[in-house]
Motif scaffolding. Structure first.
Motif, mmCIF file in Angstrom:
data_model
loop_
_atom_site.group_PDB
_atom_site.id
_atom_site.type_symbol
_atom_site.label_atom_id
_atom_site.label_comp_id
_atom_site.label_asym_id
_atom_site.label_seq_id
_atom_site.Cartn_x
_atom_site.Cartn_y
_atom_site.Cartn_z
ATOM 1 N N PRO A 191 0.806 -1.231 0.000
ATOM 2 C CA PRO A 191 0.000 0.000 0.000
ATOM 3 C C PRO A 191 0.837 1.277 0.000
ATOM 4 C CG PRO A 191 -0.940 -1.609 1.498
ATOM 5 C CD PRO A 191 0.360 -2.183 1.035
ATOM 6 N N ASP A 192 2.054 1.213 0.600
ATOM 7 C CA ASP A 192 2.908 2.406 0.622
ATOM 8 C C ASP A 192 3.750 2.551 -0.638
ATOM 9 O OD1 ASP A 192 4.697 0.354 0.925
ATOM 10 O OD2 ASP A 192 5.619 1.107 2.768
ATOM 11 N N ASP A 336 14.672 1.684 -2.171
ATOM 12 C CA ASP A 336 14.000 1.673 -0.873
ATOM 13 C C ASP A 336 13.871 0.252 -0.335
ATOM 14 O OD1 ASP A 336 13.760 4.382 -0.937
ATOM 15 O OD2 ASP A 336 11.652 4.411 -1.549
ATOM 16 N N HIS A 337 13.520 -0.686 -1.222
ATOM 17 C CA HIS A 337 13.366 -2.078 -0.786
ATOM 18 C C HIS A 337 14.677 -2.637 -0.238
ATOM 19 C CE1 HIS A 337 12.311 -6.308 -0.758
ATOM 20 N NE2 HIS A 337 13.335 -6.551 -1.567
ATOM 21 N N LEU A 338 15.771 -2.414 -0.956
ATOM 22 C CA LEU A 338 17.071 -2.943 -0.510
ATOM 23 C C LEU A 338 17.548 -2.252 0.761
ATOM 24 C CD1 LEU A 338 18.723 -3.186 -4.033
ATOM 25 C CD2 LEU A 338 18.057 -5.105 -2.568
ATOM 26 N N THR A 339 17.253 -0.965 0.880
ATOM 27 C CA THR A 339 17.617 -0.244 2.106
ATOM 28 C C THR A 339 16.864 -0.816 3.306
ATOM 29 O OG1 THR A 339 18.043 1.779 0.842
ATOM 30 C CG2 THR A 339 17.699 2.018 3.203
ATOM 31 N N ARG A 340 15.577 -1.129 3.115
ATOM 32 C CA ARG A 340 14.798 -1.733 4.200
ATOM 33 C C ARG A 340 15.346 -3.114 4.571
ATOM 34 N NH1 ARG A 340 10.123 0.034 1.055
ATOM 35 N NH2 ARG A 340 9.229 1.930 1.973
ATOM 36 N N GLN A 341 15.792 -3.871 3.578
ATOM 37 C CA GLN A 341 16.362 -5.185 3.860
ATOM 38 C C GLN A 341 17.624 -5.049 4.713
ATOM 39 O OE1 GLN A 341 13.683 -6.885 3.131
ATOM 40 N NE2 GLN A 341 14.760 -8.500 2.028
ATOM 41 N N ALA A 342 18.474 -4.086 4.352
ATOM 42 C CA ALA A 342 19.685 -3.858 5.133
ATOM 43 C C ALA A 342 19.356 -3.413 6.552
ATOM 44 C CB ALA A 342 20.562 -2.813 4.440
#
Length: 351
Positions: A191-192, A336-342
């Motif tokens: 959703p975001d 953003d996705h990879l940053t959240r994973q890190a």
């Protein structure tokens, strides 16, 4: 001359001429010439309008697919024809095309310019190869799949028309591939707006109607025993779509299809995806061993290494590689996705 005098009042206080009389004559002549040309152009436009036939009903014709074939001109190399068609007909920017080809934008701009010069003055009366058109449609769909949904839908529409006009297993394979990928579109983003990896997607949101249609088209194409790269890619997508959960995915068979794709294309990106599939089928260390044989500068190589290191339990290395991959990401959503994973792994390590 009046126009020249008005211009002199405006310009001379700031930049007085060395020869005022000559300046006035030159400016007056230029104004006279421009006015004469404008009047002649107006008269020509009026004459053309008067000569036009009376408007009447006309049959609606969609010649987009025909333009794809004409831009895939035989005088061009396949890669140049694809780039030119993507730019001239597909509506993609030079930056988008360069990203699809994994080359700098300046390099792609030069390639498109050379293609334009090659076909300059050439009669567009010989349609190009269907394989070139398929490559264009594939790249247009990929750009739309990761960006504008209308672009992906347009690629599917044109591929449907091509499949109806040409009895070719690879055309059917490409259509099946598009449908199977498009069936997962609504589940690919949170959703975001964040990316949702395939393993974490809500499979109840997948479009089962499109999946069923894609599988049916693929089975008919494979039955003809003329395997091509789009059929192989569609077979991999069908295996993902067939799995009720991520854990039940038939990774062994997916690796076998990647082996076929490597044989057909010998693409570094295919080899990269195969390494991840090997990591799922035979364990993360087997996947990392396959990854070590590939060029580390490949797009998403670092992200794939991070994922396999996390699967292997090396969270510190995975967190570092996720952060590095985020800095190399081609778009904001992936970054953003990879940053959240890190960040997720770093939080686990702190605990």
């Amino acid at each position: 001359m009046q126009d020249a005098l008005v211009e002199a009042v405006r310009v001379w206080p700031v930049d007085p001429p060395r020869d005022p009389k000559g300046w006035l004559v030159a400016v007056a002549w230029n104004r006279f010439r421009d006015a004469t040309r404008a009047d002649a152009s107006r008269r020509r436009r009026e004459d053309l309008v008067n000569a036009e036939p009376t408007p009447g009903p006309a049959r609606a014709v969609d010649d987009t697919l025909q333009l794809y074939f004409l831009c895939a001109h035989p005088s061009l190399t396949p890669s140049s024809a694809v780039a030119l068609t993507l730019r001239a007909v597909g509506g993609l920017t030079t930056r988008q095309i360069a990203r699809a080809y994994l080359v700098p934008e300046a390099t792609m701009a030069q390639r498109i310019s050379r293609a334009k010069r090659t076909v300059s003055g050439v009669r567009f009366d010989r349609p190009g190869d269907v394989g070139t058109v398929l490559r264009v449609l594939y790249l247009v769909f990929n750009e739309g799949y990761s960006g504008d949904v209308d672009l992906a839908a347009e690629a599917i529409r044109l591929t449907r028309r091509l499949a109806a006009a040409i009895d070719h297993p690879e055309v059917a394979g490409l259509l099946a591939l598009m449908l199977l990928h498009h069936a997962r579109r609504s589940a690919r983003t949170a959703p975001d707006g964040g990316l949702v990896p395939l393993a974490e997607q809500d499979r109840s949101r997948w479009d089962t109607r499109l999946i069923a249609e894609g599988v049916e088209i693929l089975q008919a194409a494979l039955a003809r025993d003329r395997l091509g790269e789009y059929q192989a890619q569609a077979a991999i997508a069908a295996l993902h779509a067939d799995a009720p959960t991520a854990e039940e995915t038939d990774w062994v068979q997916i690796v076998e299809w990647y082996d076929e794709l490597v044989r057909l294309t010998d693409s570094p990106i295919v080899r990269l995806n195969r390494a991840v599939a090997v990591g799922e089928a035979d364990g993360p260390r087997a996947g990392l061993a396959e990854l070590a044989r590939l060029d580390g500068s490949l797009p998403r190589h670092t992200a794939a290494a991070a994922y396999l290191h996390e699967r292997d339990g090396d969270l510190a290395t995975a967190a570092r590689l996720y952060a590095e991959a985020a800095r190399k990401a081609p778009d904001l959503a992936e970054r953003d996705h990879l940053t959240r994973q890190a960040a997720r792994l770093n939080a686990r390590l702190r605990r």
